[in-house]
Write an enzyme that holds these catalytic residues in place. Sequence first.
Site, PDB file in Angstrom:
ATOM      1  N   THR A  10       0.811  -1.263   0.211  1.00  4.38           N
ATOM      2  CA  THR A  10       0.038  -0.036   0.085  1.00  4.38           C
ATOM      3  C   THR A  10       0.834   1.039   0.041  1.00  4.38           C
ATOM      4  O   THR A  10       0.348   2.505  -0.124  1.00  4.38           O
ATOM      5  CB  THR A  10      -0.981   0.119   1.157  1.00  4.38           C
ATOM      6  OG1 THR A  10       0.017  -0.035   2.432  1.00  4.38           O
ATOM      7  CG2 THR A  10      -1.798  -1.233   1.120  1.00  4.38           C
ATOM      8  N   ARG A  33      -1.087  -4.363   6.287  1.00  3.64           N
ATOM      9  CA  ARG A  33      -1.597  -4.849   7.739  1.00  3.64           C
ATOM     10  C   ARG A  33      -2.929  -3.742   7.661  1.00  3.64           C
ATOM     11  O   ARG A  33      -3.736  -4.076   8.478  1.00  3.64           O
ATOM     12  CB  ARG A  33      -0.765  -4.091   8.686  1.00  3.64           C
ATOM     13  CG  ARG A  33       0.556  -5.081   8.811  1.00  3.64           C
ATOM     14  CD  ARG A  33       1.489  -4.447  10.049  1.00  3.64           C
ATOM     15  NE  ARG A  33       2.028  -3.165   9.764  1.00  3.64           N
ATOM     16  CZ  ARG A  33       2.755  -2.384  10.566  1.00  3.64           C
ATOM     17  NH1 ARG A  33       3.015  -2.704  11.678  1.00  3.64           N
ATOM     18  NH2 ARG A  33       3.271  -1.313   9.842  1.00  3.64           N
ATOM     19  N   ASN A  86       8.252  -7.624  -0.302  1.00  2.00           N
ATOM     20  CA  ASN A  86       8.439  -6.169  -0.315  1.00  2.00           C
ATOM     21  C   ASN A  86       8.466  -5.682   1.197  1.00  2.00           C
ATOM     22  O   ASN A  86       9.064  -4.695   1.627  1.00  2.00           O
ATOM     23  CB  ASN A  86       7.866  -5.334  -1.145  1.00  2.00           C
ATOM     24  CG  ASN A  86       8.025  -3.835  -0.677  1.00  2.00           C
ATOM     25  OD1 ASN A  86       8.828  -3.254  -0.960  1.00  2.00           O
ATOM     26  ND2 ASN A  86       7.021  -3.360  -0.162  1.00  2.00           N
ATOM     27  N   TYR A 148      19.721  -4.293  10.594  1.00  2.58           N
ATOM     28  CA  TYR A 148      18.992  -4.266   9.183  1.00  2.58           C
ATOM     29  C   TYR A 148      19.657  -4.495   8.174  1.00  2.58           C
ATOM     30  O   TYR A 148      19.483  -5.303   7.253  1.00  2.58           O
ATOM     31  CB  TYR A 148      18.286  -2.531   9.202  1.00  2.58           C
ATOM     32  CG  TYR A 148      17.863  -2.375   7.818  1.00  2.58           C
ATOM     33  CD1 TYR A 148      16.585  -2.446   7.716  1.00  2.58           C
ATOM     34  CD2 TYR A 148      18.304  -1.971   6.531  1.00  2.58           C
ATOM     35  CE1 TYR A 148      15.711  -2.323   6.597  1.00  2.58           C
ATOM     36  CE2 TYR A 148      17.678  -1.599   5.499  1.00  2.58           C
ATOM     37  CZ  TYR A 148      16.322  -1.780   5.670  1.00  2.58           C
ATOM     38  OH  TYR A 148      15.563  -1.535   4.369  1.00  2.58           O
ATOM     39  N   LYS A 152      19.100  -7.886   5.519  1.00  2.00           N
ATOM     40  CA  LYS A 152      18.995  -7.717   4.012  1.00  2.00           C
ATOM     41  C   LYS A 152      20.267  -8.289   3.408  1.00  2.00           C
ATOM     42  O   LYS A 152      20.062  -8.913   2.142  1.00  2.00           O
ATOM     43  CB  LYS A 152      18.973  -6.181   3.620  1.00  2.00           C
ATOM     44  CG  LYS A 152      17.961  -5.366   4.181  1.00  2.00           C
ATOM     45  CD  LYS A 152      16.570  -6.140   3.426  1.00  2.00           C
ATOM     46  CE  LYS A 152      15.533  -5.091   3.793  1.00  2.00           C
ATOM     47  NZ  LYS A 152      13.910  -5.682   3.345  1.00  2.00           N
TER      48      LYS A 152
END
Length: 257
Positions: A10, A33, A86, A148, A152
């Site tokens: 979204t 969500r 994503n 993070y 990744k």
Amino acid sequence: MTTALITGATAGIGAAFARRLARGGHDVVLVARNKDRLRESATELHDRHGIEATTLVADLATEEGIAAVEARLADREHPVDLLVNNAGFGNKGEYLDVPMADELAMLKVHCEAVLRLTTEAVKGMRDRRRGAVINVASVAAFVPRGTYGASKAWVVQFTQGAARDLAGSGVRLMALCPGFVRTEFHQRAGMGTDNIPSWMWLDADKLVDAAMKDLARGKSLSIPDPRYKTLTSVAKLVPRNVLGGVTSRTGRKYGPK
């Protein structure tokens, strides 16, 4: 008509993928969500492009959320031809400043969800001998800085390894490594962006167009911008301890998508 399932659909890169795929005539399954934002996005894509846009409310930081998306990917009567993993987020703060629960939630979204959803999708794709998975990572994967970037880096290594194992099966896997993209990502994490030079920012729609071209070329790794291709090449040549010191001064809170 083929169907694409996009997590984190979204906003930001996920929304750009949804627009690009709907414009190309693909039906889409939007996962996020927020029920209201999902409904709004699905309606807009259907009305504008005439495709079928369905929604699935799921929080991939929870077992229930991952299982719900797995179940949709396992539906052989309504197969998913392209999965875009994503969904993701960042935590503000350096190591030991971030609560362990937040770190584990990020690892569940970035690693466990990506592993499980990719695996479920690929099972059916391999049987049909066609399909593709795009796992959105980050150029932070090439920098020794924080949880993070480490998560990744796992996405990149997992995706490229799985792509090699599936060579010749008709299934393509690609890790997408964007840099700084103008999305809600940094705002949601409470991260400042004032110190980021303007030339480092990427447009989400152009990034997705480049990623889709790289997927069509059969690449297992996409760094869809010449600036970041150069930066990541340089990063591979700089000693890890020096690179770690530079990124430490830059600050984890300024990490790219």
